[in-house]
Design an enzyme around this catalytic site. Structure first.
Site, PDB file in Angstrom:
ATOM      1  N   GLY A  12       0.836  -1.206   0.000  1.00 58.72           N
ATOM      2  CA  GLY A  12       0.000   0.000   0.000  1.00 58.72           C
ATOM      3  C   GLY A  12       0.867   1.251   0.000  1.00 58.72           C
ATOM      4  O   GLY A  12       1.977   1.236   0.528  1.00 58.72           O
ATOM      5  N   LYS A  77      -0.664  -6.554  -5.139  1.00 59.14           N
ATOM      6  CA  LYS A  77      -1.173  -7.766  -5.804  1.00 59.14           C
ATOM      7  C   LYS A  77      -0.038  -8.438  -6.569  1.00 59.14           C
ATOM      8  O   LYS A  77       0.846  -7.767  -7.100  1.00 59.14           O
ATOM      9  CB  LYS A  77      -2.277  -7.390  -6.795  1.00 59.14           C
ATOM     10  CG  LYS A  77      -3.508  -6.834  -6.116  1.00 59.14           C
ATOM     11  CD  LYS A  77      -4.583  -6.500  -7.113  1.00 59.14           C
ATOM     12  CE  LYS A  77      -4.355  -5.149  -7.719  1.00 59.14           C
ATOM     13  NZ  LYS A  77      -5.448  -4.663  -8.542  1.00 59.14           N
ATOM     14  N   THR A 141       5.219   1.287   6.164  1.00 61.25           N
ATOM     15  CA  THR A 141       3.822   0.971   6.485  1.00 61.25           C
ATOM     16  C   THR A 141       3.274   2.028   7.432  1.00 61.25           C
ATOM     17  O   THR A 141       3.948   2.419   8.387  1.00 61.25           O
ATOM     18  CB  THR A 141       3.632  -0.415   7.166  1.00 61.25           C
ATOM     19  OG1 THR A 141       2.430  -0.390   7.943  1.00 61.25           O
ATOM     20  CG2 THR A 141       4.767  -0.784   8.082  1.00 61.25           C
ATOM     21  N   ASP A 143       0.949   1.382   9.352  1.00 65.16           N
ATOM     22  CA  ASP A 143       0.508   0.644  10.544  1.00 65.16           C
ATOM     23  C   ASP A 143       1.599   0.527  11.610  1.00 65.16           C
ATOM     24  O   ASP A 143       1.309   0.191  12.757  1.00 65.16           O
ATOM     25  CB  ASP A 143       0.068  -0.776  10.158  1.00 65.16           C
ATOM     26  CG  ASP A 143      -1.228  -0.796   9.367  1.00 65.16           C
ATOM     27  OD1 ASP A 143      -1.775   0.280   9.110  1.00 65.16           O
ATOM     28  OD2 ASP A 143      -1.682  -1.898   9.013  1.00 65.16           O
ATOM     29  N   GLY A 186      -5.177  -0.143  10.723  1.00 67.38           N
ATOM     30  CA  GLY A 186      -4.429  -0.918  11.720  1.00 67.38           C
ATOM     31  C   GLY A 186      -4.913  -2.343  11.633  1.00 67.38           C
ATOM     32  O   GLY A 186      -5.871  -2.725  12.310  1.00 67.38           O
TER      33      GLY A 186
HETATM   34  O1  F6P Z   1      -1.041  -2.069   5.593  1.00 67.43           O
HETATM   35  C1  F6P Z   1      -1.476  -0.775   5.452  1.00 67.43           C
HETATM   36  C2  F6P Z   1      -2.959  -0.725   5.226  1.00 67.43           C
HETATM   37  O2  F6P Z   1      -3.302   0.630   5.119  1.00 67.43           O
HETATM   38  C3  F6P Z   1      -3.797  -1.449   6.278  1.00 67.43           C
HETATM   39  O3  F6P Z   1      -3.956  -0.686   7.432  1.00 67.43           O
HETATM   40  C4  F6P Z   1      -5.076  -1.715   5.521  1.00 67.43           C
HETATM   41  O4  F6P Z   1      -5.770  -2.826   6.042  1.00 67.43           O
HETATM   42  C5  F6P Z   1      -4.587  -1.991   4.149  1.00 67.43           C
HETATM   43  O5  F6P Z   1      -3.354  -1.349   4.002  1.00 67.43           O
HETATM   44  C6  F6P Z   1      -5.566  -1.533   3.079  1.00 67.43           C
HETATM   45  O6  F6P Z   1      -5.069  -1.828   1.837  1.00 67.43           O
HETATM   46  P1  F6P Z   1      -5.766  -1.424   0.457  1.00 67.43           P
HETATM   47  O7  F6P Z   1      -5.269  -0.079   0.084  1.00 67.43           O
HETATM   48  O8  F6P Z   1      -5.327  -2.476  -0.494  1.00 67.43           O
HETATM   49  O9  F6P Z   1      -7.238  -1.420   0.667  1.00 67.43           O
END
Ligand code: F6P
Length: 365
Positions: A12, A77, A141, A143, A186
């Protein structure tokens, strides 16, 4: 011949990615024999036909440190070990193209790869290093859930956004005597929720590490109302769950997307609070991707720049199979093996956890 470094951003997006890229390029520019390239959308740029690899020079990175996202794109992905290939029946199968990719990079004269990404990306980096690729990792990240580093860039920006969320919601909660539930990101770790709860001053904070007892949450909110301060803010991390229960999310239909897409715990919590007898008027706000976008705050830009410079120096010194990390206010390197071993969970001895408990914030237990 110049030594070519390939930079890839995976997983992400996160505020500060561009600041890392710019710092790598600026540091490399001080050396006459290095050139930096970027692979578009993590390693996909190498494997795509035609390839999508761009030169990253001083001009390409000018001023990007203040921009969110990543100028070379990212994806969570697929990847070289799980490259999606469509079958005649329309289904998709992931195939391993890692050996082919390593060979391509060698044939094209790439000396090293700097892979900026979260736990998933660093696991891929480790596997590629084991197969002979010169890889240096940079943790990323919002998180903040990687155990090898005290902090990742992007986290503090996300905390700032979440805290501003609490600050804004408090005024509505107070004016209307409401309980407002704010859902933050999170997945496995509740750092964003805990920091925003302490900084913004919420009454309840629910995190993935502590399955909550709904009656305890009701108790805390009712106490707050009894004190005749008739409003409350509940911060809940997307990965939080009730005791004996499960997270709220759904499997993604996107090809190659392996994570369960979390989201919706805020609404479920509202239902559970109603069922448990809470009479107060309630509303739910889901911050979602607002926490991941936009301008990185200064701290994250500095950390990201430090990571970028250090990553280049690791390449120069041949320290491959290692990841940059922030420890005790310094930037060091750690083996990738260590880096992907454990999650950085919120534990009782973390100062922010002790602070939350010490200020009477209910963690739902
Ligand atoms: O890992 C970072 C994060 O923002 C998580 O907190 C969240 O669950 C995930 O990515 C969401 O990812 P996406 O952008 O693929 O929906």
């Amino acid at each position: 011949m110049k030594k070519k470094i390939l930079v890839a951003t995976g997983g992400g997006d996160c505020p500060g990615l561009n600041a890392v890229i710019r710092a790598i390029v600026k540091r490399a520019d001080l050396e006459p024999d290095y050139e930096v390239y970027g692979s578009i959308e993590a390693y996909n740029g190498v494997l795509m036909d035609p390839q999508e690899i761009i030169r990253l020079d001083d001009q390409a990175v000018a001023g990007i440190h203040i921009r969110g996202g990543t100028i070379i794109g990212t994806t969570n992905k697929g990847g070289p070990f799980n490259w999606p290939v469509e079958q005649p029946d329309g289904s998709w199968v992931g195939i391993d193209r890692s050996d082919e990719m390593i060979q391509m990079l060698k044939d094209q004269g790439f000396h090293a790869v700097i892979s900026i990404g979260g736990d998933g990306s660093q696991r891929i980096s480790k596997q590629l290093f084991d197969k002979g690729l010169n890889v240096v990792g940079v943790p990323k990240t919002i998180d903040n859930d990687l155990s090898a580093t005290d902090m990742t860039f992007g986290f503090q920006t996300a905390v700032q956004v979440a805290t501003e969320g609490v600050d804004k919601l408090v005024t509505t909660a107070e004016s209307h005597n409401r309980v407002i539930i704010m859902e933050v990101m999170g997945r496995d770790a509740g750092w964003i929720a805990l920091h925003a709860a302490v900084a913004g001053g919420s009454e309840v904070c629910l995190i993935p590490e502590i399955p909550y007892d709904i009656n305890k949450v009701v108790e805390r909110i009712e106490k707050r109302y009894e004190e005749r301060r008739g409003f409350a803010i509940v911060v809940v991390a997307e990965g939080a769950k009730p005791k004996g229960g499960t997270v709220v999310g759904q499997a993604s239909k996107e090809v190659g997307y392996e994570n369960v897409r979390l989201g919706g715990i805020g609404y479920r919590l509202k239902e559970e609070l109603t069922q448990a007898g809470l009479k107060a008027s309630m509303r739910v706000t889901v911050l979602g991707h607002l926490q991941r976008g936009g301008i990185p705050i200064a701290f994250d830009r500095v950390l990201a720049a430090g990571f970028g410079v250090h990553a280049f120096e690791m390449v120069k010194q041949g320290k491959f199979g290692q990841m940059v990390a922030y420890k005790h206010n310094d930037i060091i390197d750690v083996p990738l093996e260590e880096a992907v071993k454990d999650y950085n969970y919120c534990t009782e001895d973390a100062f922010v956890m002790r602070t939350a408990r010490g200020m009477g914030i209910s963690l739902g237990d």
